[in-house]
Design a protein around this motif. Sequence first.
Motif, PDB file in Angstrom:
ATOM      1  N   PHE A   1       0.845  -1.194   0.000  1.00  0.00           N
ATOM      2  CA  PHE A   1       0.000   0.000   0.000  1.00  0.00           C
ATOM      3  C   PHE A   1       0.876   1.237   0.000  1.00  0.00           C
ATOM      4  N   SER A   2       0.396   2.279  -0.684  1.00  0.00           N
ATOM      5  CA  SER A   2       1.100   3.561  -0.683  1.00  0.00           C
ATOM      6  C   SER A   2       0.096   4.676  -0.944  1.00  0.00           C
ATOM      7  N   SER A   3       0.230   5.761  -0.216  1.00  0.00           N
ATOM      8  CA  SER A   3      -0.634   6.919  -0.442  1.00  0.00           C
ATOM      9  C   SER A   3       0.056   8.168   0.081  1.00  0.00           C
ATOM     10  N   ALA A   4      -0.413   9.310  -0.379  1.00  0.00           N
ATOM     11  CA  ALA A   4       0.097  10.598   0.094  1.00  0.00           C
ATOM     12  C   ALA A   4      -0.791  11.105   1.223  1.00  0.00           C
ATOM     13  N   PHE A   5      -0.214  11.940   2.098  1.00  0.00           N
ATOM     14  CA  PHE A   5      -1.017  12.587   3.143  1.00  0.00           C
ATOM     15  C   PHE A   5      -0.596  14.048   3.271  1.00  0.00           C
ATOM     16  N   GLU A   6      -1.476  14.816   3.879  1.00  0.00           N
ATOM     17  CA  GLU A   6      -1.203  16.232   4.110  1.00  0.00           C
ATOM     18  C   GLU A   6      -1.723  16.593   5.495  1.00  0.00           C
ATOM     19  N   THR A   7      -0.888  17.220   6.268  1.00  0.00           N
ATOM     20  CA  THR A   7      -1.282  17.623   7.606  1.00  0.00           C
ATOM     21  C   THR A   7      -0.720  19.018   7.875  1.00  0.00           C
ATOM     22  N   GLY A   8      -0.886  19.511   9.073  1.00  0.00           N
ATOM     23  CA  GLY A   8      -0.386  20.842   9.394  1.00  0.00           C
ATOM     24  C   GLY A   8      -1.477  21.719   9.978  1.00  0.00           C
ATOM     25  N   ILE A   9      -1.071  22.850  10.531  1.00  0.00           N
ATOM     26  CA  ILE A   9      -2.011  23.766  11.182  1.00  0.00           C
ATOM     27  C   ILE A   9      -3.073  24.271  10.207  1.00  0.00           C
ATOM     28  N   ASP A  10      -2.687  24.483   8.957  1.00  0.00           N
ATOM     29  CA  ASP A  10      -3.633  24.991   7.960  1.00  0.00           C
ATOM     30  C   ASP A  10      -4.708  23.968   7.620  1.00  0.00           C
ATOM     31  N   GLN A  11      -4.472  22.696   7.940  1.00  0.00           N
ATOM     32  CA  GLN A  11      -5.431  21.648   7.632  1.00  0.00           C
ATOM     33  C   GLN A  11      -6.483  21.467   8.724  1.00  0.00           C
ATOM     34  N   LEU A  12      -6.342  22.193   9.829  1.00  0.00           N
ATOM     35  CA  LEU A  12      -7.257  22.018  10.951  1.00  0.00           C
ATOM     36  C   LEU A  12      -8.534  22.838  10.792  1.00  0.00           C
ATOM     37  N   HIS A  13      -9.650  22.233  11.140  1.00  0.00           N
ATOM     38  CA  HIS A  13     -10.921  22.965  11.190  1.00  0.00           C
ATOM     39  C   HIS A  13     -10.919  23.927  12.383  1.00  0.00           C
ATOM     40  N   TYR A  14     -10.228  23.535  13.457  1.00  0.00           N
ATOM     41  CA  TYR A  14     -10.157  24.350  14.667  1.00  0.00           C
ATOM     42  C   TYR A  14      -8.812  25.066  14.723  1.00  0.00           C
ATOM     43  N   LYS A  15      -8.780  26.192  15.420  1.00  0.00           N
ATOM     44  CA  LYS A  15      -7.507  26.875  15.642  1.00  0.00           C
ATOM     45  C   LYS A  15      -6.720  26.135  16.723  1.00  0.00           C
ATOM     46  N   GLN A  16      -5.411  26.186  16.615  1.00  0.00           N
ATOM     47  CA  GLN A  16      -4.559  25.516  17.597  1.00  0.00           C
ATOM     48  C   GLN A  16      -4.872  26.004  19.004  1.00  0.00           C
ATOM     49  N   GLU A  17      -5.078  27.291  19.151  1.00  0.00           N
ATOM     50  CA  GLU A  17      -5.357  27.867  20.473  1.00  0.00           C
ATOM     51  C   GLU A  17      -6.645  27.302  21.066  1.00  0.00           C
ATOM     52  N   GLN A  18      -7.634  27.058  20.205  1.00  0.00           N
ATOM     53  CA  GLN A  18      -8.898  26.505  20.696  1.00  0.00           C
ATOM     54  C   GLN A  18      -8.695  25.094  21.219  1.00  0.00           C
ATOM     55  N   LEU A  19      -7.899  24.297  20.497  1.00  0.00           N
ATOM     56  CA  LEU A  19      -7.622  22.937  20.953  1.00  0.00           C
ATOM     57  C   LEU A  19      -6.960  22.959  22.327  1.00  0.00           C
ATOM     58  N   ILE A  20      -5.909  23.756  22.433  1.00  0.00           N
ATOM     59  CA  ILE A  20      -5.106  23.759  23.661  1.00  0.00           C
ATOM     60  C   ILE A  20      -5.862  24.374  24.826  1.00  0.00           C
ATOM     61  N   ASP A  21      -6.543  25.492  24.580  1.00  0.00           N
ATOM     62  CA  ASP A  21      -7.293  26.141  25.663  1.00  0.00           C
ATOM     63  C   ASP A  21      -8.392  25.229  26.190  1.00  0.00           C
ATOM     64  N   THR A  22      -9.047  24.503  25.283  1.00  0.00           N
ATOM     65  CA  THR A  22     -10.094  23.580  25.707  1.00  0.00           C
ATOM     66  C   THR A  22      -9.521  22.463  26.571  1.00  0.00           C
ATOM     67  N   LEU A  23      -8.396  21.913  26.147  1.00  0.00           N
ATOM     68  CA  LEU A  23      -7.779  20.794  26.875  1.00  0.00           C
ATOM     69  C   LEU A  23      -7.338  21.209  28.269  1.00  0.00           C
ATOM     70  N   PHE A  24      -6.638  22.328  28.359  1.00  0.00           N
ATOM     71  CA  PHE A  24      -6.015  22.686  29.632  1.00  0.00           C
ATOM     72  C   PHE A  24      -6.925  23.464  30.579  1.00  0.00           C
ATOM     73  N   ARG A  25      -8.219  23.426  30.319  1.00  0.00           N
ATOM     74  CA  ARG A  25      -9.160  23.943  31.324  1.00  0.00           C
ATOM     75  C   ARG A  25      -9.175  23.022  32.553  1.00  0.00           C
ATOM     76  N   SER A  26      -8.791  21.780  32.343  1.00  0.00           N
ATOM     77  CA  SER A  26      -8.824  20.807  33.434  1.00  0.00           C
ATOM     78  C   SER A  26      -7.577  20.929  34.308  1.00  0.00           C
ATOM     79  N   PRO A  27      -7.736  21.250  35.597  1.00  0.00           N
ATOM     80  CA  PRO A  27      -6.580  21.320  36.497  1.00  0.00           C
ATOM     81  C   PRO A  27      -5.835  19.999  36.605  1.00  0.00           C
TER      82      PRO A  27
END
Length: 292
Positions: free
Chosen positions: A214-240
């Motif tokens: 099997f072989s295929s190409a992939f693409e990732t990165g901050i520009d590929q996210l539906h959410y902003k990086q800050e939203q991901l991190i802020d949501t996660l670290f609300r938990s003490p």
Amino acid sequence: MNTFFEFTYRNQQYISFSPSRDDDVLAYRYVPGDIQKLLLKVNGDFAHFRQLLIDSAAEQHLPATTAHERLLLPPLMPPQRSNAVVSGFGLTNKKKVQSTGGTPNPVPSWFYKGPGHVLKTDGQTLNIEHGTTAICEEAEIVLVYLIDTQGDPRYIGFTVGNDITDIGAIKATPSAFAYAKLKECSVSERLFLSPPPWVLTGTCNVYRNEQQVFSSAFETGIDQLHYKQEQLIDTLFRSPALRQPGLVHYIYIGADRNSYDHGHTLTDGDTVSLHFRELNLGLTNPLALQGS
């Protein structure tokens, strides 16, 4: 490039800033845990970090002939692996969000993979327990955060990884999502002390009995996210509970399509090889599926 890797050699831990891990390297022996303290101290200044590290440890030249004795380590893995949290966010890639055809979740879906014990590095076997339905690989960027003495999350840098998932279980029962993510996974030994890439492309190859199947190409990165990086991190670290001083977080931020999406089935003994083009970095892991 602002990067380093860690490894053990003859029962001692080392860090190296060398561009290649398999050739001659200049390495510096360190006490486990010291690197985390230095990185918090320099607050993102790579040149300062490197100089402090070099000044505090004797330089050792290791010839290429010793490469087979070097055991790669996940970057910044704490001395006690239970002080590492391996987790991530699902359904974050724009393509995957669009493919659902529904309304995107206002809050990103977080999942827990386990403590540091589930995290492997390049070349190590990923062991998948009995009872899985159909697993897949997911090539992703992995953000690394340290929790400082005040309980604040501090972004250190990024690496790349392979998030193994029981995608078959999710397709059969969407509520199994959290359980399907509790699998061993891998990261590159290299940590990049810089913001995560805007775009990162690459290829996934699967080998079976030394033949490519099997072989295929992939693409990732901050520009590929539906959410902003800050939203991901802020949501996660609300938990003490996730902000306890000394914790090291490895956060998978989302993947493009995987081999399962392309109709391929991974089996016991397969080897998954990812290549991240812009970083010229590879990540290869054999798979051992118990009960197959």
